[in-house]
Design a protein around this motif. Structure first.
Motif, PDB file in Angstrom:
ATOM      1  N   HIS A   1     -26.537  26.233  46.973  1.00 53.77           N
ATOM      2  CA  HIS A   1     -26.921  27.094  48.089  1.00 53.77           C
ATOM      3  C   HIS A   1     -27.731  26.329  49.140  1.00 53.77           C
ATOM      4  O   HIS A   1     -27.631  26.607  50.336  1.00 53.77           O
ATOM      5  N   LEU A   2     -28.526  25.340  48.699  1.00 54.28           N
ATOM      6  CA  LEU A   2     -29.268  24.529  49.659  1.00 54.28           C
ATOM      7  C   LEU A   2     -28.316  23.677  50.495  1.00 54.28           C
ATOM      8  O   LEU A   2     -28.512  23.513  51.702  1.00 54.28           O
ATOM      9  N   LEU A   3     -27.257  23.169  49.870  1.00 51.10           N
ATOM     10  CA  LEU A   3     -26.245  22.426  50.615  1.00 51.10           C
ATOM     11  C   LEU A   3     -25.599  23.318  51.671  1.00 51.10           C
ATOM     12  O   LEU A   3     -25.397  22.901  52.817  1.00 51.10           O
ATOM     13  N   GLY A   4     -25.281  24.544  51.294  1.00 52.26           N
ATOM     14  CA  GLY A   4     -24.711  25.477  52.257  1.00 52.26           C
ATOM     15  C   GLY A   4     -25.652  25.722  53.424  1.00 52.26           C
ATOM     16  O   GLY A   4     -25.227  25.775  54.589  1.00 52.26           O
ATOM     17  N   TYR A   5     -26.948  25.832  53.125  1.00 51.64           N
ATOM     18  CA  TYR A   5     -27.945  26.081  54.166  1.00 51.64           C
ATOM     19  C   TYR A   5     -28.006  24.933  55.168  1.00 51.64           C
ATOM     20  O   TYR A   5     -28.034  25.157  56.382  1.00 51.64           O
ATOM     21  N   VAL A   6     -28.001  23.677  54.681  1.00 51.82           N
ATOM     22  CA  VAL A   6     -28.135  22.546  55.605  1.00 51.82           C
ATOM     23  C   VAL A   6     -26.814  22.208  56.296  1.00 51.82           C
ATOM     24  O   VAL A   6     -26.799  21.424  57.251  1.00 51.82           O
ATOM     25  N   ARG A   7     -25.705  22.804  55.848  1.00 47.17           N
ATOM     26  CA  ARG A   7     -24.412  22.541  56.504  1.00 47.17           C
ATOM     27  C   ARG A   7     -24.031  23.627  57.511  1.00 47.17           C
ATOM     28  O   ARG A   7     -23.144  23.417  58.345  1.00 47.17           O
TER      29      ARG A   7
ATOM     30  N   ILE B   1     -19.423  27.569  54.595  1.00 52.48           N
ATOM     31  CA  ILE B   1     -20.330  26.844  53.698  1.00 52.48           C
ATOM     32  C   ILE B   1     -20.068  27.134  52.217  1.00 52.48           C
ATOM     33  O   ILE B   1     -20.732  26.577  51.344  1.00 52.48           O
ATOM     34  N   GLY B   2     -19.132  28.032  51.908  1.00 53.38           N
ATOM     35  CA  GLY B   2     -18.744  28.271  50.520  1.00 53.38           C
ATOM     36  C   GLY B   2     -19.686  29.138  49.718  1.00 53.38           C
ATOM     37  O   GLY B   2     -19.449  29.389  48.534  1.00 53.38           O
ATOM     38  N   VAL B   3     -20.776  29.582  50.324  1.00 54.80           N
ATOM     39  CA  VAL B   3     -21.725  30.481  49.656  1.00 54.80           C
ATOM     40  C   VAL B   3     -22.199  31.504  50.683  1.00 54.80           C
ATOM     41  O   VAL B   3     -21.959  31.358  51.882  1.00 54.80           O
ATOM     42  N   THR B   4     -22.871  32.534  50.198  1.00 53.89           N
ATOM     43  CA  THR B   4     -23.472  33.531  51.093  1.00 53.89           C
ATOM     44  C   THR B   4     -24.977  33.503  50.902  1.00 53.89           C
ATOM     45  O   THR B   4     -25.480  33.601  49.784  1.00 53.89           O
TER      46      THR B   4
END
Length: 312
Positions: free
Chosen positions: A196-202, A181-184
């Motif tokens: 970070h929200l995009l990472g969470y939903v992906r 997801i590209g973030v932690t």
């Protein structure tokens, strides 16, 4: 004498009502000018440093027989002009009579008949024939008419969240997430910015895989809807549309979006009902040669469940 006074009084009333009418026209005009300026401001803000290029698609949308407005929402992981499978498939339904909103997620591994291409995962339809083929696939399999489509790329999602919610969106992250997801993300209740929200939903690299991802997507969209209402975002809506428009390919015009969006963000605690296809208990996990792991569904039962959900 009395007649002269009556005529003067009548004339004053005409002048007063003419003035009020003129003032209303000026106010409405000012509102339209303000909305347009805000929209253009958002567009200019998003287009800085980017060269948005939108492919034109044919889309033979149809109105729903029950009076609903159904919108095909597609989250795409496209890179440049490469054909892409849809990362996210949703149907957003707006009932103008009830002013109600419903959201259906169709899992991308759902195994269905794609017109002209045989059996495959439903997310392959976008790569084979764009949003029109995906519309046909949903119509043929689930008998749901879609009037509009909207393809949103990830950058558009990030920019919309950052513009609408400078302090982020409140999320209870249930576990540490980082892979793919590209973030932690660390666990716990926190406010996430767009990236970070995009990472969470992906995120889907855990035991529940895509099922957990779909659940998080629906949960986040409901939370975003509530926060829109809580901060009374209606005056900001034209600018928000402008911010995201360079990153959205849609056949909806700005008026359509404003009309359907105003109810969602102008009332407190707007409830968005959600559903997932396939329905729990109405599918099996299978492996198919050439397609890999798929969700083999009970098509008739899922079709009926979806139609009942949208009709009630």
């Amino acid at each position: 004498m009395r007649s002269d006074k009556y005529q003067r009084s009548k004339k004053r009333k005409r002048i007063r009502w003419s003035s009020i009418f003129l003032l209303l026209i000026l106010l409405v005009g000012a509102m339209f000018i303000y909305a347009y300026m805000q929209y253009r401001s958002g567009v200019n803000q998003s287009e800085k440093g980017t060269e948005p290029k939108k492919q034109e698609y044919q889309f033979n949308g149809e109105r729903d027989r029950n009076g609903l407005t159904n919108i095909l929402l597609i989250g795409s992981d496209a890179r440049g002009d490469e054909p892409s499978r849809s990362d996210t498939i949703m149907i957003a339904s707006y009932n103008p009579d009830k002013e109600s909103y419903k959201l259906t997620s169709i899992m991308r591994d759902t195994y269905v008949e794609i017109p002209g291409h045989g059996m495959n995962k439903i997310n392959a339809a976008l790569a084979f024939g764009g949003p029109e083929l995906l519309r046909q696939t949903i119509k043929d399999n689930f008998d749901i008419s879609l009037q509009y489509y909207s393809i949103v790329n990830f950058e558009g999602f990030v920019r919309l969240i950052d513009e609408a919610f400078p302090d982020g969106v409140k999320v209870d992250v249930e576990k540490k997430m980082s892979k793919g997801i590209g973030v932690t993300l660390e666990p716990g209740v926190q406010r996430l910015d767009g990236k970070h929200l995009l990472g969470y939903v992906r995120f889907r690299q855990d035991a529940v895989g895509d099922f957990g991802r779909v659940e998080r997507q629906q949960s986040v969209l409901k939370e975003v809807g509530k926060e829109f209402a809580s901060i009374q975002t209606l005056p900001k809506l034209p600018k928000l549309i402008g911010v995201v428009s360079p990153f959205v390919n849609t056949n909806m015009n700005t008026g359509d979006i404003l009309y359907m969006g105003k109810g969602l963000i102008s009332k407190e605690n707007r409830d968005i009902e959600t559903m997932r296809i396939p329905v729990e208990g109405l599918f099996e996990n299978q492996r198919v040669s050439g397609a890999g792991a798929v969700l083999a569904i009970d098509l008739e039962a899922n079709r009926q469940a979806l139609q009942e959900f949208l009709a009630k």
